[in-house]
Design a protein around this motif. Sequence first.
Motif, PDB file in Angstrom:
ATOM      1  N   HIS A 133       0.834  -1.200   0.000  1.00 17.56           N
ATOM      2  CA  HIS A 133       0.000   0.000   0.000  1.00 17.56           C
ATOM      3  C   HIS A 133       0.873   1.256   0.000  1.00 17.56           C
ATOM      4  N   ASN A 134       0.363   2.298  -0.632  1.00 17.13           N
ATOM      5  CA  ASN A 134       1.036   3.584  -0.506  1.00 17.13           C
ATOM      6  C   ASN A 134       0.552   4.265   0.779  1.00 17.13           C
ATOM      7  N   SER A 135       1.125   5.410   1.113  1.00 13.73           N
ATOM      8  CA  SER A 135       0.814   6.063   2.387  1.00 13.73           C
ATOM      9  C   SER A 135      -0.661   6.450   2.500  1.00 13.73           C
ATOM     10  N   LYS A 136      -1.257   6.833   1.366  1.00 12.80           N
ATOM     11  CA  LYS A 136      -2.677   7.210   1.369  1.00 12.80           C
ATOM     12  C   LYS A 136      -3.559   5.998   1.670  1.00 12.80           C
ATOM     13  N   GLN A 137      -3.226   4.850   1.070  1.00 14.03           N
ATOM     14  CA  GLN A 137      -3.994   3.623   1.300  1.00 14.03           C
ATOM     15  C   GLN A 137      -3.843   3.133   2.738  1.00 14.03           C
ATOM     16  N   ILE A 138      -2.622   3.240   3.268  1.00 12.98           N
ATOM     17  CA  ILE A 138      -2.374   2.832   4.651  1.00 12.98           C
ATOM     18  C   ILE A 138      -3.230   3.651   5.605  1.00 12.98           C
ATOM     19  N   LYS A 139      -3.263   4.949   5.367  1.00 15.45           N
ATOM     20  CA  LYS A 139      -4.077   5.844   6.204  1.00 15.45           C
ATOM     21  C   LYS A 139      -5.557   5.480   6.108  1.00 15.45           C
ATOM     22  N   LYS A 140      -6.012   5.184   4.897  1.00 13.37           N
ATOM     23  CA  LYS A 140      -7.412   4.819   4.664  1.00 13.37           C
ATOM     24  C   LYS A 140      -7.767   3.515   5.390  1.00 13.37           C
ATOM     25  N   PHE A 141      -6.928   2.483   5.220  1.00  7.27           N
ATOM     26  CA  PHE A 141      -7.206   1.186   5.843  1.00  7.27           C
ATOM     27  C   PHE A 141      -7.087   1.248   7.367  1.00  7.27           C
ATOM     28  N   LYS A 142      -6.183   2.078   7.846  1.00  9.33           N
ATOM     29  CA  LYS A 142      -6.049   2.258   9.294  1.00  9.33           C
ATOM     30  C   LYS A 142      -7.336   2.849   9.872  1.00  9.33           C
ATOM     31  N   PHE A 143      -7.852   3.882   9.209  1.00  7.83           N
ATOM     32  CA  PHE A 143      -9.095   4.506   9.658  1.00  7.83           C
ATOM     33  C   PHE A 143     -10.267   3.521   9.584  1.00  7.83           C
ATOM     34  N   LEU A 144     -10.401   2.834   8.444  1.00  9.33           N
ATOM     35  CA  LEU A 144     -11.521   1.907   8.250  1.00  9.33           C
ATOM     36  C   LEU A 144     -11.502   0.761   9.247  1.00  9.33           C
ATOM     37  N   SER A 145     -10.322   0.186   9.479  1.00  9.95           N
ATOM     38  CA  SER A 145     -10.231  -0.942  10.408  1.00  9.95           C
ATOM     39  C   SER A 145     -10.563  -0.509  11.831  1.00  9.95           C
ATOM     40  N   ARG A 146     -10.097   0.684  12.226  1.00  8.79           N
ATOM     41  CA  ARG A 146     -10.399   1.191  13.570  1.00  8.79           C
ATOM     42  C   ARG A 146     -11.885   1.516  13.716  1.00  8.79           C
ATOM     43  N   PHE A 147     -12.441   2.144  12.684  1.00 14.72           N
ATOM     44  CA  PHE A 147     -13.869   2.478  12.717  1.00 14.72           C
ATOM     45  C   PHE A 147     -14.723   1.207  12.800  1.00 14.72           C
ATOM     46  N   LEU A 148     -14.381   0.215  11.963  1.00 12.86           N
ATOM     47  CA  LEU A 148     -15.172  -1.015  11.924  1.00 12.86           C
ATOM     48  C   LEU A 148     -15.114  -1.795  13.228  1.00 12.86           C
TER      49      LEU A 148
END
Length: 198
Positions: A133-148
Amino acid sequence: MYNSMAKKLTDFFILKKIIKEEEKNVYVYCFEVMISSFVYLVLFFTIAIVLKCLLQSILFLTGFWIIRSVAGGYHAKTYTRCHVLFMSNQIFMILLCSLLTNYTKHILLFIFLLISIISIFVFSPVEHKNNKHNSKQIKKFKFLSRFLILFITIISLILDRNGFTEYIFPFVIGSFSVSFSLIFEKLKDWRCKNEEVQ
């Protein structure tokens, strides 16, 4: 075995001029994943039907897939090992659902959710070497996983208090198994890096 089948399938499509030769590696990988997923689903539903736990197994798979899709997790070295590990998780879930009392399930539910939150907030997302993942994707997946995981925790606790423990428990085990695999994958990476240094 899956790789060999995927190559033969790809060669067949190249021969029929459906796939271009230069795209061979991409299609081999895609077919390999498709074949593995098919075998995995056949094994999964066979166990669920034989052990008469179809609903629990589907709930378990749903909980697993929702978190896995954004948080990543442990990747076994072979497809066979991956299948064995997942089937072991499924059977473990079935045993817990069948043998534990509701009181014990309440306690374990809370423990599993707590470990899941900590694991996901600390380690997620875990990347696969074939899917960086690039830095933008990492940030996105980090947010989504925490939210979920927070959303799952709130809904699970509400449903548990309202008498739906039997249904929410296998779902939470699915989410927990991914969260636990994050820890395992990070430990594996740490050990590999230490071995390289030495």
